[in-house]
Scaffold this active site. Structure first.
Site, short mmCIF file in Angstrom:
data_model
loop_
_atom_site.label_atom_id
_atom_site.label_comp_id
_atom_site.label_asym_id
_atom_site.label_seq_id
_atom_site.Cartn_x
_atom_site.Cartn_y
_atom_site.Cartn_z
N TYR A 126 0.83 -1.20 0.00
CA TYR A 126 0.00 0.00 0.00
C TYR A 126 0.87 1.26 0.00
CZ TYR A 126 -3.45 3.42 1.63
OH TYR A 126 -4.25 4.53 1.76
N LYS A 130 1.53 4.16 -3.09
CA LYS A 130 1.34 5.59 -2.85
C LYS A 130 2.62 6.38 -3.14
CE LYS A 130 -2.96 5.71 -1.34
NZ LYS A 130 -4.03 6.44 -2.05
#
Length: 223
Positions: A126, A130
């Site tokens: 994750y 990003k």
């Protein structure tokens, strides 16, 4: 700088931050607010223009990006997306498309929601996605790029998220301990992130800026 007679475009208006931001923009001095959505949203307002789009062929709607400020609040979870690849499409590929079209059509500002811990070298998928997104956006060389890295987002969601429910329960106990450099780890209300995005857009500053969660909260209080 006054937002009067400026136009805004928001992508991700149905999400937790995006929904809060849409309401703020509609109540502001923006002349017109466009929302790119997959399906119609129930909000009705004289300044709101909804455009149903297919994000896989976003290039077809490039004329919609001829605005002053573009707000990107796209984001999902791996569980909701169904796979890492599907997650990457929503959290990396789509925001990058939006940024490139904003640059092409002359948008002055691009404001995007990322996440605390974003790092292209992270072992956490994750955070890595990003981080890669942030680096890719910087390569677009937008006139004004504002990256917001909120910590755990709090607010009323349509779906249940166990982690956020736990955070709301334990916050009164642990929040007083998060001081100094630890302030950025405090959970933050989605409405505060949205308010900070609007307040910063009003400043109309050129360059690249990154806001950690505590900085987001501070900016949300500036009226």
């Amino acid at each position: 700088m006054n937002t009067e007679k400026r136009k805004a475009l928001i992508v991700g208006a149905t999400g937790l931050v995006g929904n809060e931001l849409l309401h703020i923009l509609l109540q502001s001095n923006y002349e017109n607010v466009k929302a790119l959505v997959r399906k119609p949203i129930s909000i009705k307002h004289p300044k709101l223009t909804q455009r149903l789009v297919d994000f896989d062929t976003l290039e077809k709607y490039e004329e919609e990006f001829a605005v002053h400020d573009v707000f990107c609040c796209l984001g999902t979870t791996i569980k909701k997306a169904g796979s890492q690849e599907a997650f990457k499409k929503v959290d990396f590929e789509y925001p990058l498309k939006v940024a490139k079209l904003a640059k092409k059509k002359g948008a002055k500002q691009f404001l995007v929601v990322s996440a605390m811990g974003a790092n292209s070298q992270s072992r956490i998928f994750y955070n890595r996605v990003k981080g890669v997104m942030e680096e890719a956006l910087k390569q677009v060389q937008l006139p004004s790029l504002h990256i917001f890295r909120p910590s755990l987002l709090l607010g009323k969601r349509n779906e249940f998220r166990f982690g956020e429910r736990v955070a709301e329960m334990v916050s009164p106990i642990f929040l007083p301990l998060l001081i100094g450099k630890l302030r950025k780890y405090k959970p933050i209300q989605a409405k505060d992130v949205a308010q900070a995005m609007y307040q910063i857009a009003k400043q109309n500053r050129k360059g690249e800026f990154v806001y950690e969660s505590n900085q987001i909260l501070n900016n949300s209080k500036k009226i």
